[in-house]
Design an enzyme around this catalytic site. Structure first.
Site, PDB file in Angstrom:
ATOM      1  CG  ASP A  37      -2.329   2.646  -2.827  1.00 18.13           C
ATOM      2  OD1 ASP A  37      -1.634   2.909  -1.846  1.00 18.13           O
ATOM      3  OD2 ASP A  37      -3.566   2.795  -2.843  1.00 18.13           O
ATOM      4  N   GLY A  86       6.272   7.853  -0.226  1.00 16.63           N
ATOM      5  CA  GLY A  86       7.382   8.273   0.630  1.00 16.63           C
ATOM      6  C   GLY A  86       8.249   7.093   1.037  1.00 16.63           C
ATOM      7  CE  LYS A  87       5.385   4.217   6.001  1.00 13.73           C
ATOM      8  NZ  LYS A  87       4.225   5.001   5.557  1.00 13.73           N
ATOM      9  CB  CYS A  90      -0.879   0.003   1.227  1.00 13.08           C
ATOM     10  SG  CYS A  90      -1.702  -1.571   1.478  1.00 13.08           S
ATOM     11  CB  CYS A  91       3.251   2.220  -2.530  1.00 12.87           C
ATOM     12  SG  CYS A  91       2.354   2.617  -4.028  1.00 12.87           S
ATOM     13  CB  ALA A  92      -0.803   6.102  -2.103  1.00 12.57           C
ATOM     14  CB  CYS A 138      -0.581   5.821  10.899  1.00 13.90           C
ATOM     15  SG  CYS A 138      -2.031   5.899   9.866  1.00 13.90           S
ATOM     16  CG  ASP A 153      -7.973  -5.931  -3.311  1.00 15.68           C
ATOM     17  OD1 ASP A 153      -7.169  -5.909  -2.353  1.00 15.68           O
ATOM     18  OD2 ASP A 153      -9.193  -6.012  -3.174  1.00 15.68           O
TER      19      ASP A 153
END
Lengths: 180, 455
Positions: free
Chosen positions: B191, B172-173, B167-169, B292, B218
């Protein structure tokens, strides 16, 4: 995703040649592996063979991008370089233009470079030659086309355009959605 | 003193009352008012805090379960102030010292982030917009919260590996991974949200990342599309209870359903993340799971579930700070190795609330689920039967759905009569709550326990 056809390759190389001349050779024959051009949804991607192998199993509909996007083909089959290619244009550029710190911002907002903002320019740049635009700190900011030859630049008045804007890194913020 | 009938909300009065009630609760035996139970004090305190900090009752109740009282106040206070702006140097293009000098010349006041990061910088104040300087546009740095550097450091990607960022959006990571790999190997940045992928593509190009493939699938389909990765980073979608200072709407718009829906999705994602990893990889075989969020349901519970379902074990994250994850929470008992997971809080580390777990896969085989154990375990786990809540979810597989129906059938008579409860729930000895946590219990659950104890 497919390799470029003959005509497409010609269009891409012709356009790249305007900025980096015969240095195209260096893009194609690289010491660190084979790199190739691939077309996906009208965009041209410059990608290493290794990465390409990893990407083949991703369904076409869900593949968004791979490697570096160089630009796209318009509906009339003309090739248009986008700012994302800058990383590969800047190191090989033959003709360069440096802009003064004061007019950096103006260029990054998408304006042409005026004589008043011109810091340096490569000797014997011809008119309509593709140039890469740098800041005085040698950070590549974008690219464009010289509106005047180096000779003419000396004479023109301060408000005259010397480089026509084509792409600048400000587009990463201004038009993120249409970038690739 | 403390028990005025509810008056028009005067924040000052409420604040005073919170303070005095806190004092009482810290030293309950001495300072309590005769005849008032701890429950009453706590209920009032919760109502006051919900009003004063404008949280929903549900969320506050949940936070009370996680934090002891004095810490809770700190947490709530920390959520009212923004975290410092931090940036990460893009070492693919520049060095931190050069970048710092360039930014100082533009009138930015900054400092290195901390000893643990070689690339981070904290921005104190700036005379120019930090997200639009020529250096930013040229890809010399990325605006990124301090906490989102940590999962990548825990992942510790090596050069020439194949890495999946599920899940890259907004990238940044992903770009940090590319930077640690020095643009070698391959990163698959995935993503499920096509809109958010635009920023990923923009950021990756701006930062000069050339080893990434961006896909829009997905995450749950993953080993099917492509598997055999050396490492997987799963930054799972979550309720965001750790980033309330960024998005205050979370205070009120989350309820139990949302949390459990997230937890369910996270479990599915984590299993497919684990399945996409090649355990026999020479250098890797690691999965990093992070959210998070601070809730236990989305963190320890999810990891504990994966430990049961797959051949993975927890390993040290390699981060020498942060708090240890919970091994016990209310009536739940997790695997003791959950100690090695790390929690980060806004009030203790001055970064967004975060949870990081690093898993090592030791076998590619998938253990078979034991059939009869399954529904009972599921029913016993959640305190209020989340399956009942989660049932309307459309993406449930049929098989699971039937399982849930079974579990529900079993659960419902249990709740009515209390007769068969013993069989359904976990052994009761374990449930005895510490005095600390007891205040968090909901009245009707209390009743259940009494019934059970009577058995």
């Amino acid at each position: 995703m497919r390799p470029l056809t003959e005509a497409e390759t010609r269009a891409v190389f012709e356009k790249l040649g305007k900025y980096i001349g015969e240095n195209i050779q260096l893009l194609v024959d690289r010491p660190d592996g084979t790199y190739c051009f691939r077309l996906h949804r009208d965009r041209v991607y410059y990608v290493s063979e290794k990465l390409l192998k990893g990407a083949v199993s991703i369904p076409r509909d869900s593949l968004v991008a791979l490697g570096t996007c160089f630009g796209k083909f318009t509906k009339t089959q003309k090739f248009r370089l986008s700012v994302t290619a800058l990383d590969f244009l800047a190191p090989y550029a033959k003709y360069k233009v440096w802009v003064k710190p004061g007019s950096e911002q103006s260029f990054l907002y998408g304006n042409h470079v005026l004589k008043s903002g011109l810091g340096r320019i490569t000797e014997n740049t011809a008119q309509y030659q593709g140039v890469v635009v740098y800041s005085m700190a040698d950070i590549p900011l974008g690219f464009g086309v010289a509106a005047k030859s180096t000779q003419d630049c000396r004479k023109v008045d301060p408000m005259a355009i010397v480089v026509f804007h084509q792409a600048d890194v400000g587009e990463y913020v201004r038009s993120e959605n249409t970038l690739t | 003193m403390a028990f005025l009938p509810s008056e028009p909300p005067d924040l000052h009065v409420i604040h005073q009352r919170i303070k005095s009630n806190m004092e009482v609760l810290q030293d309950f035996k001495v300072k309590r008012e005769e005849g008032r139970t701890r429950q009453e004090y706590l209920a009032l305190l919760r109502r006051d805090m919900a009003a004063y900090y404008s949280y929903s009752d549900f969320l506050l109740k949940m936070l009370m379960d996680i934090f002891p009282l004095p810490e809770l106040i700190n947490f709530l206070e920390a959520n009212e102030v923004p975290r410092p702006v931090t940036i990460r140097t893009n070492t693919l293009k520049t060095r931190r010292r050069d970048l710092a000098q360039a930014l100082i010349n533009r009138g930015v006041n900054l400092d290195p982030l901390g000893k643990w990061s070689k690339t981070g910088l904290v921005i104190y104040d700036s005379s120019v917009p930090i997200g639009a300087t020529p250096e930013y546009l040229a890809g010399h740095y990325m605006l990124q919260g301090a906490s989102s550097l940590l999962p990548v450091m825990a992942l510790a990607p090596q050069e020439n590996e194949r890495i999946l960022d599920m899940c890259c959006a907004p990238g940044g990571k992903t770009s940090y991974i590319a930077q640690l790999m020095k643009n070698t190997g391959m990163i698959l940045a995935n993503d499920s949200n096509a809109e958010r992928l635009r920023s990923v593509v923009g950021n990756l190009h701006r930062l000069g990342v050339t080893n990434a493939v961006v896909s829009n699938c997905d995450g749950r389909q993953f080993p099917k599309i492509l598997g055999g990765f050396d490492r997987v980073l799963l930054d799972a979608p979550c309720s965001g209870t750790g980033v309330i200072s960024k998005d205050p709407a979370i205070k009120t718009n989350k309820d139990e359903k949302d949390i459990l829906r997230c937890a369910h999705l996270q479990k599915e994602l984590l299993l497919s993340a684990i399945d996409s990893v090649n355990a026999t990889s020479e250098t890797g075989g690691y999965i990093v799971y992070c959210t998070c969020s601070v809730t236990v349901e989305e963190n320890e519970w999810v990891v504990d579930y994966a430990l049961k379902k797959r051949n993975v074990r927890l390993v040290a994250t390699g981060l020498d700070f942060g708090k240890e994850g919970f091994t016990r929470f209310k009536d739940r008992r997790f695997h003791p190795s959950l100690k090695t997971t790390r929690r980060f809080y806004p009030h203790t580390h001055n970064m967004d609330g975060f949870f990081i777990a690093k898993l090592k896969k030791f076998s590619n085989s998938i253990p078979k689920p034991q059939k009869d154990e399954e529904p009972a375990a599921e029913a016993a786990n959640p305190s209020t039967g989340p399956e009942a809540v989660m049932e309307p979810q459309p993406k449930k597989k049929k098989l699971e759905g039937s399982k849930i129906a079974q579990a529900q059938k079993k659960l419902q008579p249990a709740l009515k009569s209390g007769q068969s409860l013993k069989g359904q729930r976990r052994p009761l000895k374990a449930v005895r709550p510490s005095p600390h946590k007891s205040h968090a219990q909901v009245p009707n659950r209390k009743k259940q326990r009494v019934k059970q104890n009577g058995q």
